[in-house]
Scaffold this active site. Structure first.
Site: not given
Ligand code: T1G
Ligand code: NAD
Length: 730
Positions: A71, A110, A113, A133
């Site tokens: 998400a 998500g 999912e 999450e």
């Molecule tokens: N939402 C918004 N921005 C995100 C994002 C996300 N999910 N993931 C990364 N970014 C932005 C981050 O801030 C950065 O921005 C850029 O993307 C590159 O990320 C319904 C509720 C995917 C492994 O927890 O673990 O789904 O600094 O520097 O090292 O059940 O990002 O460039 O401006 O980290 O290559 C669950 C979170 C959400 C994954 C890539 N998902 N992301 O790593 O790049 S909750 C997560 C990561 C959810 C559902 C629930 C990592 C990555 P900027 P980065 P990276």
């Protein structure tokens, strides 16, 4: 509507058809997060594919470097925008045509999912799939706690959801999470997979209807309780793990619909909770901490293929392991065979312990040890692209080592020092290439602790700084860029906390009271147990160098009580045990010292102890921001969470200051300054200025911008926080 040519459903979702296979492609760089427009585009595209007679199967995939990484976290805490992800997922799952999710990069949260709502999943060999999450203080909120157990079994699903760690494609194949690991062009392989399903009229049931893998826990729920208890033992203070356990339990105890409802309710509860807000702050703060506002865009990291570490002691050994773990060959240089053998033996023991816990295979252990070469001559650094010095914390010795490195290392080598406190600029001046010198401050144990303070010297060249940050990321660290001062950011604030901890002992507390206040707050251990672990002699040497005395700690060292390594420190340790036990001899020493110094002892509450330890740290944090030794308050939060055990669900010291309120903190600090006579406890100028601005804005009742000596601040209407100093107000 028929899908024949490539067309955009909206700016973030495209679709096209190749024969009877429709491709739905998400294109929302950098990580294809499921922002509202992506969800809307998916809903339209899948509805169109459902209704298009020419479409026999659908492939869902993503453009760019990764499948959907979840998400859009930036949407959390804001009014929800339609359509909800659950509507997209229900639409896909109800399709009466085979749907194939084609995964590359990371399918997370998500994103996974979404893939679970498809009937089939294929992945590239390097793909990873997970539900992280929990690391945001949340749990899956779009069916992950109900669908994943149905697909791979309750035990595996619980493990993935509680750890939040992704699994590689091969393990996903073995667990049934993906159906095929495909080589070559992912789109083509996914289309071939889909066409085969159509040709063979194969259509598996939706995951929601699968129950076979729930049977084991349904017949033996006690096993689930055992598993859950083991997982929850390691989640001290966190709310999300217990909520996730309950949701996964519903997967085999209740109907699918009922399970979904329970998951949703718990998810929304966590989303609105303080812990997740704090952990989301940390998510973005961690990514900001490695950014340097004034680093030229063309400052590219240098190529690092080989590394060298000087000193194979406590830190050198762990640092070498970090490089080997990242597949980078590393030489480790010592000054004596005995010291080298000791260092290499510790490395091998650490790897074997990890293998014994199932964390590494024996082959992987051999491969990593094979990447670490022991050396007894500094000449060995001649082919290293980066050299990290980790010898004794003595300035003259470090200057000598750097002068030698200047002579021996290749011209474009990056020269880094792991010093804990010393002046990086002075070390750099011991060479003819100060631009190549940078601080890379690891934390003990270096192969475990995630933090890396990257210390930017006055002469550090932009590409050298960029290289240190890039190397930090490559070896799995959270780099935080800081400036040069005594103890940089973390140790400078730790020193302030240490001074207050010692004062609290004189004023009436005992080591277990002080440590107890911090462990109740969420720290893994308090200052005195930590001192005993690291060795009280380390701090003693630093205080002597500073010409400073800590009455009780120094007395203990004079008595040879250096902590765990001598079986006695602030606590006593039974042979072979690391469990701190209060020692009446220490209590006697403390009471006598108070009397000798004329300090009246009185009872001090846990809350007062906590404030006395934490508020001066926050105050020092304000000074660090004023001096631009740290760029953002979030950087300080990242440093304390990944380097000093600050509980992640409290967001870090500066975030915590926001929660408490700067006015309250300033008032207490003034009391502490009065009580102790220590003027440094007076609120830092920045704190006072932010508060002045608060009263000014309250008076003016108009938000505005005002130039302050150290930083630029815009004032909120409600209350004065650090947030104006924090990044982008997420
Ligand atoms: N939402 C918004 N921005 C995100 C994002 C996300 N999910 N993931 C990364 N970014 C932005 C981050 O801030 C950065 O921005 C850029 O993307 C590159 O990320 C319904 C509720 C995917 C492994 O927890 O673990 O789904 O600094 O520097 O090292 O059940 O990002 O460039 O401006 O980290 O290559 C669950 C979170 C959400 C994954 C890539 N998902 N992301 O790593 O790049 S909750 C997560 C990561 C959810 C559902 C629930 C990592 C990555 P900027 P980065 P990276
Ligand atoms: P240590 O005493 O465990 O190891 C230092 C090693 O350096 C010893 O094995 C010694 O033989 C070797 N050495 C000394 N001079 C040398 C030379 N000229 N050439 C090659 N090897 C030489 O110390 P440590 O705890 O690993 O600390 C090393 C550095 O890391 C210090 O600057 C310290 O402040 C810093 N540091 C320590 C910690 C910690 O918690 N211990 C944490 C962060 C940073």
């Amino acid at each position: 509507m028929s899908i024949d040519v490539e067309d955009s459903v909206n700016d973030f979702v495209k679709q096209h058809r190749e024969g009877s296979v429709a491709f739905i492609v998400v294109d929302n760089p950098p990580v294809n997060a499921l922002r509202a427009e992506v969800r809307a585009g998916l809903l339209d595209a899948f509805s169109a594919a459902r209704d298009d007679k020419a479409v026999a199967a659908i492939v869902l995939m993503c453009a760019g470097r990764t499948f959907v990484a979840g998400a859009d976290i930036t949407e959390f805490g804001k009014p929800p925008m339609p359509p909800p992800l659950s509507e997209v997922i229900d639409t896909i799952e109800a399709m009466d045509k085979p749907t194939v999710a084609a995964v590359h990069g990371t399918a997370l949260g998500g994103g996974l999912e979404l893939a679970l709502s498809c009937r089939y999943r294929v992945a590239t060999p390097s793909a990873k799939l997970g539900l992280p999450e929990i690391k945001l203080g949340l749990m899956p909120g779009a069916g992950g706690t109900q669908r994943l157990p149905r697909l791979i079994g309750v035990e595996k699903a619980l493990g993935m959801i509680i750890s939040g760690d992704p699994v590689p494609a091969q393990s996903a194949l073995e667990s049934g999470l993906v159906d095929e690991v495909v080589e070559g062009d992912l789109g083509a392989a996914a289309a071939a997979f889909a066409r085969k399903l159509v040709a063979e009229k194969r259509m598996r049931e939706p995951v929601r209807d699968m129950t076979e893998k729930l049977a084991e826990m349904r017949s033996n729920p006690a096993k689930f309780d055992e598993l859950a208890a083991a997982h929850l033992k390691r989640s001290r203070g966190l709310a999300a793990p217990a909520a996730a356990v309950d949701a996964v339990r519903s997967s085999f105890e209740a109907s699918f619909e009922e399970g979904l409802k329970r998951e949703r309710a718990k998810f929304l509860e966590l989303l609105a909770g303080d812990q997740s807000k704090a952990q989301r702050h940390v998510f973005f703060a961690e990514r900001e901490a490695a950014k340097v506002a004034d680093l030229p865009k063309d400052a590219k990291p240098r190529q690092i293929k080989r590394a060298a570490v000087i000193g194979a002691g406590t830190m050198g050994g762990g640092i070498a392991m970090c490089f080997a773990n990242a597949g980078i060959p590393v030489k480790i240089v010592e000054m004596s065979k005995e010291a080298l053998d000791r260092g290499l033996a510790t490395i091998a023991k650490n790897y074997r312990n990890t293998a014994a816990r199932g964390g590494l295979t024996a082959e992987e252990v051999d491969r990593r040890i094979g990447l670490i070469e022991g050396e007894l001559s500094l000449e060995a650094v001649s082919d290293a692209d980066i050299v990290i010095e980790a010898v004794f914390e003595e300035m003259e010795l470090k200057k000598r080592v750097f002068a030698d490195l200047d002579r021996l290392a290749k011209n474009d080598a990056v020269l880094a020092t792991n010093t804990s406190y010393l002046d990086v600029n002075a070390i750099a001046q011991a060479t003819n290439r100060p631009g190549s010198v940078v601080g890379m401050h690891f934390f003990s144990p270096a192969n475990v602790m995630k933090l890396l303070e990257v210390v930017r010297g006055a002469a550090t060249a932009p590409d050298v700084l960029a290289t240190a940050i890039d190397v930090g990321r490559r070896i799995g660290k959270a780099p935080a860029v800081v400036g040069v001062c005594h103890g940089f950011v973390g140790n400078r604030m730790l020193r302030v906390r240490g001074i207050e901890a010692e004062r609290l002992l004189l004023e009436g507390a005992l080591p277990q009271d002080v440590d107890g206040a911090l462990t109740s707050f969420g720290f893994p251990m308090g200052p005195f147990a930590m001192g005993d672990l690291a060795g009280l002699d380390v701090g003693w040497r630093v205080r002597k160098a500073e010409g400073r005395r800590a009455e009780i700690a120094d007395r203990l060292c004079e008595m040879g009580r250096f902590g765990q390594k001598t079986g006695k420190g602030f606590y006593v340790y039974e042979a072979g045990s690391r469990t701190p036990k209060p020692d009446p001899e220490v209590e006697r020493l403390i009471v006598e010292t108070s009397a000798r110094l004329g300090v009246k002892r009185e009872a001090i509450s846990k809350e007062d102890i906590l404030e006395r330890l934490v508020y001066p740290m926050i105050n020092e944090g304000a000074r660090i921001l004023e001096e631009k030794v740290a760029q953002r308050p979030g950087d300080i939060d990242v440093i304390w969470i990944y380097g000093y055990g600050w509980p992640v669900w409290r967001g870090g010291p500066m975030y915590y200051a926001d929660q408490v309120g700067l006015a309250a903190i300033s008032a207490r600090l003034r009391e502490f300054a009065q009580k102790t006579g220590d003027k440094t406890l007076e609120p830092a100028p920045l704190l006072a200025q932010l508060l002045a601005l608060l009263s000014w804005t309250a008076a003016a009742d108009e938000p505005h911008d005002r130039q302050l000596p150290a930083v630029t601040v815009s004032a909120g209407r409600a209350s004065m926080t650090w947030s104006p100093l924090t990044t982008r107000g997420r």
